[in-house]
Write a protein that holds these residues in place. Structure first.
Motif, PDB file in Angstrom:
ATOM      1  N   ILE A   1      11.638  64.187  63.123  1.00  0.00           N
ATOM      2  CA  ILE A   1      10.633  64.215  62.059  1.00  0.00           C
ATOM      3  C   ILE A   1       9.982  62.837  61.914  1.00  0.00           C
ATOM      4  O   ILE A   1       8.762  62.711  61.779  1.00  0.00           O
ATOM      5  CB  ILE A   1      11.248  64.687  60.724  1.00  0.00           C
TER       6      ILE A   1
ATOM      7  N   ALA B   1       7.626  62.488  64.758  1.00  0.00           N
ATOM      8  CA  ALA B   1       6.414  63.300  64.563  1.00  0.00           C
ATOM      9  C   ALA B   1       5.470  62.630  63.559  1.00  0.00           C
ATOM     10  O   ALA B   1       4.260  62.577  63.771  1.00  0.00           O
ATOM     11  CB  ALA B   1       6.793  64.699  64.087  1.00  0.00           C
ATOM     12  N   SER B   2       6.061  62.087  62.483  1.00  0.00           N
ATOM     13  CA  SER B   2       5.229  61.453  61.463  1.00  0.00           C
ATOM     14  C   SER B   2       4.511  60.231  62.029  1.00  0.00           C
ATOM     15  O   SER B   2       3.309  60.053  61.827  1.00  0.00           O
ATOM     16  CB  SER B   2       6.079  61.012  60.279  1.00  0.00           C
TER      17      SER B   2
ATOM     18  N   ARG C   1       3.928  59.592  65.183  1.00  0.00           N
ATOM     19  CA  ARG C   1       2.984  59.971  66.229  1.00  0.00           C
ATOM     20  C   ARG C   1       1.685  60.471  65.604  1.00  0.00           C
ATOM     21  O   ARG C   1       0.593  60.252  66.126  1.00  0.00           O
ATOM     22  CB  ARG C   1       3.585  61.058  67.126  1.00  0.00           C
ATOM     23  N   PHE C   2       1.833  61.162  64.452  1.00  0.00           N
ATOM     24  CA  PHE C   2       0.676  61.643  63.703  1.00  0.00           C
ATOM     25  C   PHE C   2      -0.166  60.453  63.227  1.00  0.00           C
ATOM     26  O   PHE C   2      -1.399  60.475  63.283  1.00  0.00           O
ATOM     27  CB  PHE C   2       1.174  62.473  62.515  1.00  0.00           C
ATOM     28  N   MET C   3       0.502  59.387  62.790  1.00  0.00           N
ATOM     29  CA  MET C   3      -0.210  58.221  62.261  1.00  0.00           C
ATOM     30  C   MET C   3      -0.779  57.321  63.360  1.00  0.00           C
ATOM     31  O   MET C   3      -1.821  56.704  63.187  1.00  0.00           O
ATOM     32  CB  MET C   3       0.729  57.401  61.362  1.00  0.00           C
TER      33      MET C   3
ATOM     34  N   LEU D   1       8.508  64.352  74.849  1.00  0.00           N
ATOM     35  CA  LEU D   1       7.972  63.576  73.726  1.00  0.00           C
ATOM     36  C   LEU D   1       7.878  62.084  74.043  1.00  0.00           C
ATOM     37  O   LEU D   1       7.034  61.385  73.481  1.00  0.00           O
ATOM     38  CB  LEU D   1       8.811  63.808  72.466  1.00  0.00           C
TER      39      LEU D   1
END
Lengths: 94, 210
Positions: free
Chosen positions: B42, B45-46, B48-50, B205
């Motif tokens: 998580i 993912a956070s 990578r989103f940013m 990933l």
């Protein structure tokens, strides 16, 4: 005690072959430029591979229903955590 | 229940064994592992989103070939782990021991690759607070931080799995694990397969972002 696993070497080798093919596929696809789709495709392939490992190598497929429900509950909790985190990230006011 | 059996031994003592209970205990433990790694996924993912662009640049420096070889090694070791269980169920003790030995060797090969991969990165200055890190963007620094923590924790699990499987190898040799008493070996296998599944997600990933 009756062990209900299929103790057939052939099935396991076939599953392994499938896993290797999927690995090759995911490496090949990463080389293409799919932009934002890359991560979706990569995760879809990884999920397929995990299902193969869980169902055949970990025998979840032939396990009793209680194990399947157990695993499902754990995955749903995990997905809820992801969704809640992303709801926060996406709608966060800078 | 067919899973609960009572074995009467020479001294007419009753030995109680509950294989399904044992397996369920193992799965409960695996769920805690899933949440442990899940938290990190998580976090990944956070970030990578940013920092999606920074992550792409940083991932380019990882060696896809080493990552792919390690994936194949772990998949193969998972196959031999499950085959060793099938072999003992077919009363093929020696074959089962060979397969378990091969599984442990694959785990060792995975760690050797990891060692060379990490030392190359460290040699080039890509490690937390390393000389190259000052020139990198925030997202790249976060990427390498996650890379070391997640693959490091995974490597730790490979080591634990190898120890676990070595104990099982001794048990098979001493016939504490037999064709009709092999839940311990299955539990060790479950652990090994979970470590494999975690790598199945780590691999794309970290190594396959383009």
């Amino acid at each position: 005690m009756e062990n209900t696993h299929s103790i057939n070497y052939g099935t396991y080798v076939l599953v392994w072959l499938g896993l290797v093919v999927l690995t090759t596929l995911t490496v090949a696809i990463a080389g293409l430029n799919l932009a934002s789709l890359t991560v979706v495709v990569a995760l879809a392939i990884a999920t397929t591979k995990s299902l193969l490992v869980a169902n055949y190598f970990m025998h979840v497929k032939s396990d009793s229903r209680v194990f399947k429900v157990f695993i499902l509950v754990c995955i749903v909790i995990f997905l809820t955590m992801i969704i809640l985190t992303f709801v926060d990230l996406i709608f966060r006011v800078p | 229940m067919d899973s609960e059996i009572i074995i009467e031994n020479k001294n007419t003592e009753h030995i109680y064994r509950d294989d399904v209970g044992s397996k369920m205990g193992m799965w409960l433990f695996l769920f805690t592992e899933l949440i442990l790694f899940g938290g990190m996924f998580i976090l990944y993912a956070s970030y990578r989103f940013m920092y999606s662009d920074n992550f792409r640049v940083a991932a380019m420096r990882l060696d896809t070939v080493v990552g792919t070889v390690n994936t194949i090694l772990l998949l193969t070791s998972s196959l031999t782990a499950v085959l060793s269980l099938a072999a003992i169920q077919k009363k093929q003790k020696l074959f089962s021991m060979y397969l378990l030995g091969f599984t442990i060797v694959c785990g060792g090969a995975f760690l050797i690759n990891k060692y060379f991969e990490w030392s190359t990165k460290i040699h080039h200055g890509f490690y937390p607070r390393g000389p190259e890190m000052a020139n990198l963007s925030d997202g790249e620094v976060v990427f390498y931080g996650l890379y070391y923590v997640m693959t490091g924790l995974h490597a730790l699990h490979v080591i634990v799995g190898m120890v676990f499987l070595t104990v099982m190898l001794v048990f098979v040799y001493k016939e504490k694990i037999t064709f009709d008493n092999n839940q311990k070996l299955e539990n060790a296998g479950l652990y090994w397969h979970l470590v494999d599944i975690i790598w199945i997600f780590l691999f794309p990933l970290f190594y396959l972002i383009h």
